[in-house]
Write an enzyme that holds these catalytic residues in place. Sequence first.
Site, PDB file in Angstrom:
ATOM      1  N   GLY A 104     -48.559   0.485  74.142  1.00 29.80           N
ATOM      2  CA  GLY A 104     -49.048   0.893  72.820  1.00 29.80           C
ATOM      3  C   GLY A 104     -49.689  -0.230  72.041  1.00 29.80           C
ATOM      4  N   THR A 106     -52.032  -2.868  70.377  1.00 32.53           N
ATOM      5  CA  THR A 106     -53.473  -2.881  70.077  1.00 32.53           C
ATOM      6  C   THR A 106     -53.934  -4.329  69.857  1.00 32.53           C
ATOM      7  OG1 THR A 106     -53.121  -2.615  67.704  1.00 32.53           O
ATOM      8  CG2 THR A 106     -53.327  -0.594  69.003  1.00 32.53           C
ATOM      9  N   HIS A 161     -54.553   1.221  56.975  1.00 27.12           N
ATOM     10  CA  HIS A 161     -53.212   0.937  57.496  1.00 27.12           C
ATOM     11  C   HIS A 161     -52.428   0.075  56.521  1.00 27.12           C
ATOM     12  CE1 HIS A 161     -54.983   2.311  61.309  1.00 27.12           C
ATOM     13  NE2 HIS A 161     -53.732   2.534  61.695  1.00 27.12           N
ATOM     14  N   LYS A 165     -50.339  -4.835  59.126  1.00 32.32           N
ATOM     15  CA  LYS A 165     -51.106  -4.704  60.380  1.00 32.32           C
ATOM     16  C   LYS A 165     -51.910  -5.966  60.648  1.00 32.32           C
ATOM     17  CE  LYS A 165     -54.047  -1.620  63.073  1.00 32.32           C
ATOM     18  NZ  LYS A 165     -53.212  -1.770  64.273  1.00 32.32           N
ATOM     19  N   GLY A 171     -57.211  -0.096  66.775  1.00 38.57           N
ATOM     20  CA  GLY A 171     -57.573   0.320  68.133  1.00 38.57           C
ATOM     21  C   GLY A 171     -58.074   1.756  68.133  1.00 38.57           C
ATOM     22  N   THR A 172     -57.523   2.572  67.259  1.00 36.67           N
ATOM     23  CA  THR A 172     -57.967   3.977  67.179  1.00 36.67           C
ATOM     24  C   THR A 172     -59.398   4.066  66.668  1.00 36.67           C
ATOM     25  OG1 THR A 172     -55.687   4.618  66.764  1.00 36.67           O
ATOM     26  CG2 THR A 172     -57.393   6.227  66.181  1.00 36.67           C
TER      27      THR A 172
HETATM   28  P1  NAD Z   1     -43.909  -5.063  64.767  1.00 34.53           P
HETATM   29  O1  NAD Z   1     -44.380  -6.455  64.433  1.00 34.53           O
HETATM   30  O2  NAD Z   1     -43.059  -4.334  63.771  1.00 34.53           O
HETATM   31  O3  NAD Z   1     -43.084  -5.088  66.156  1.00 34.53           O
HETATM   32  C1  NAD Z   1     -43.461  -5.820  67.289  1.00 34.53           C
HETATM   33  C2  NAD Z   1     -42.171  -6.308  67.947  1.00 34.53           C
HETATM   34  O4  NAD Z   1     -42.495  -6.878  69.209  1.00 34.53           O
HETATM   35  C3  NAD Z   1     -41.451  -7.391  67.126  1.00 34.53           C
HETATM   36  O5  NAD Z   1     -40.091  -7.028  66.936  1.00 34.53           O
HETATM   37  C4  NAD Z   1     -41.588  -8.641  67.989  1.00 34.53           C
HETATM   38  O6  NAD Z   1     -40.476  -9.515  67.868  1.00 34.53           O
HETATM   39  C5  NAD Z   1     -41.673  -8.021  69.378  1.00 34.53           C
HETATM   40  N1  NAD Z   1     -42.273  -8.904  70.388  1.00 34.53           N
HETATM   41  C6  NAD Z   1     -43.288  -9.790  70.237  1.00 34.53           C
HETATM   42  N2  NAD Z   1     -43.526 -10.417  71.397  1.00 34.53           N
HETATM   43  C7  NAD Z   1     -42.647  -9.924  72.306  1.00 34.53           C
HETATM   44  C8  NAD Z   1     -42.375 -10.183  73.678  1.00 34.53           C
HETATM   45  N3  NAD Z   1     -43.080 -11.086  74.360  1.00 34.53           N
HETATM   46  N4  NAD Z   1     -41.392  -9.473  74.283  1.00 34.53           N
HETATM   47  C9  NAD Z   1     -40.671  -8.561  73.615  1.00 34.53           C
HETATM   48  N5  NAD Z   1     -40.866  -8.273  72.300  1.00 34.53           N
HETATM   49  C10 NAD Z   1     -41.836  -8.957  71.656  1.00 34.53           C
HETATM   50  O7  NAD Z   1     -45.201  -4.233  65.119  1.00 34.53           O
HETATM   51  P2  NAD Z   1     -45.368  -2.629  65.184  1.00 34.53           P
HETATM   52  O8  NAD Z   1     -45.853  -2.124  63.877  1.00 34.53           O
HETATM   53  O9  NAD Z   1     -44.152  -2.041  65.806  1.00 34.53           O
HETATM   54  O10 NAD Z   1     -46.604  -2.523  66.187  1.00 34.53           O
HETATM   55  C11 NAD Z   1     -46.529  -3.071  67.493  1.00 34.53           C
HETATM   56  C12 NAD Z   1     -47.856  -2.852  68.201  1.00 34.53           C
HETATM   57  O11 NAD Z   1     -48.059  -1.447  68.403  1.00 34.53           O
HETATM   58  C13 NAD Z   1     -49.079  -3.334  67.403  1.00 34.53           C
HETATM   59  O12 NAD Z   1     -50.032  -3.838  68.314  1.00 34.53           O
HETATM   60  C14 NAD Z   1     -49.580  -2.065  66.738  1.00 34.53           C
HETATM   61  O13 NAD Z   1     -50.956  -2.121  66.391  1.00 34.53           O
HETATM   62  C15 NAD Z   1     -49.317  -1.073  67.845  1.00 34.53           C
HETATM   63  N6  NAD Z   1     -49.197   0.332  67.428  1.00 34.53           N
HETATM   64  C16 NAD Z   1     -49.654   1.240  68.335  1.00 34.53           C
HETATM   65  C17 NAD Z   1     -49.525   2.591  68.076  1.00 34.53           C
HETATM   66  C18 NAD Z   1     -49.981   3.579  69.125  1.00 34.53           C
HETATM   67  O14 NAD Z   1     -49.831   4.808  68.921  1.00 34.53           O
HETATM   68  N7  NAD Z   1     -50.515   3.103  70.250  1.00 34.53           N
HETATM   69  C19 NAD Z   1     -48.945   3.028  66.876  1.00 34.53           C
HETATM   70  C20 NAD Z   1     -48.478   2.071  65.975  1.00 34.53           C
HETATM   71  C21 NAD Z   1     -48.607   0.717  66.275  1.00 34.53           C
END
Ligand code: NAD
Length: 278
Positions: A104, A106, A161, A165, A171-172
Amino acid sequence: MSAERREWRVAVVGAAGRMGQRVIACAQEMREVRVVGAVEATGSKAIGEDAGVWAGCGVLGVTITNDLAGGCAGADVVIDFALAEGFAERVTRYAELKKACVLGTTGVDAAGREAVTRAAEKVAVIHAPNFSVGVNLLCALTRQAAAVLGGGFDVEIVEMHHRHKKDAPSGTAERLAEMVEAGRGQVLRRVHGRGGVVGARSGDELGMHAVRGGDVVGDHTVIFAGDGERVELTHKASTRDTFARGALRAAVFIAQAAPGWYTMADVLGLKMLERGEG
Ligand code: NAD
């Protein structure tokens, strides 16, 4: 994996993040999945904590670890919502471990995209910028609208957003831009915001506008502006659970799929609509 099997074992990477927590919580509502692993970055305060307690959904009996291979060991599928840094290395590791993966994250760079392509030769992979059903429908509708309206309509994409962010545009929004190009059959020049005396808009521009603020989960609007009329297609997400449930649905799909690169259109049966045959 046997065909009768009903419960798929999932490991969540980025388990303590905003999305990781919702994936863990929403998994409790689904009989087809069970969270068996939870991985966080080294240095995270969540290491050693129970993943369910951290996500606010009660004791799960799964301890959050920084050991990627160990955390994923018992899983059929890895769901990764960690950050873009280290993405390529993580994806390469999932393929080595022979784990199907739902990605997921981005804001991924070229090395990350290349790692996904290589991983898809070994395991089933879905890398989607947005797992919501509504946004994937919006992508299909955007492609159709671009095909029907054609070059006489100027297209601008506006996304909003929350203030945390890290990447822009979303990405969307990038995916929607690709859908516009696919529908029109033309590569367009991305213009990220405008300022100063930029002159008149040219026909090959595609305006991208990233708005940031507050706690907005994710809004996307594609504007088709013609002479005398305007079409606007909008999606608004009001909870991250829509992404989390979509990612879990994708996990169930790829747990049963052959190695390869899949999209949410495959999961949701939107392929025909995306091609304009629906
Ligand atoms: P966030 O910062 O709240 O969470 C990310 C987590 O990943 C943190 O807890 C961090 O400590 C952890 N992390 C970082 N590096 C890591 C590693 N090497 N191993 C394990 N954990 C690690 O961010 P979020 O809002 O949860 O978003 C996360 C990602 O998902 C972003 O890239 C965001 O844009 C994307 N996102 C995608 C969708 C989708 O539908 N595809 C929806 C929402 C967010």
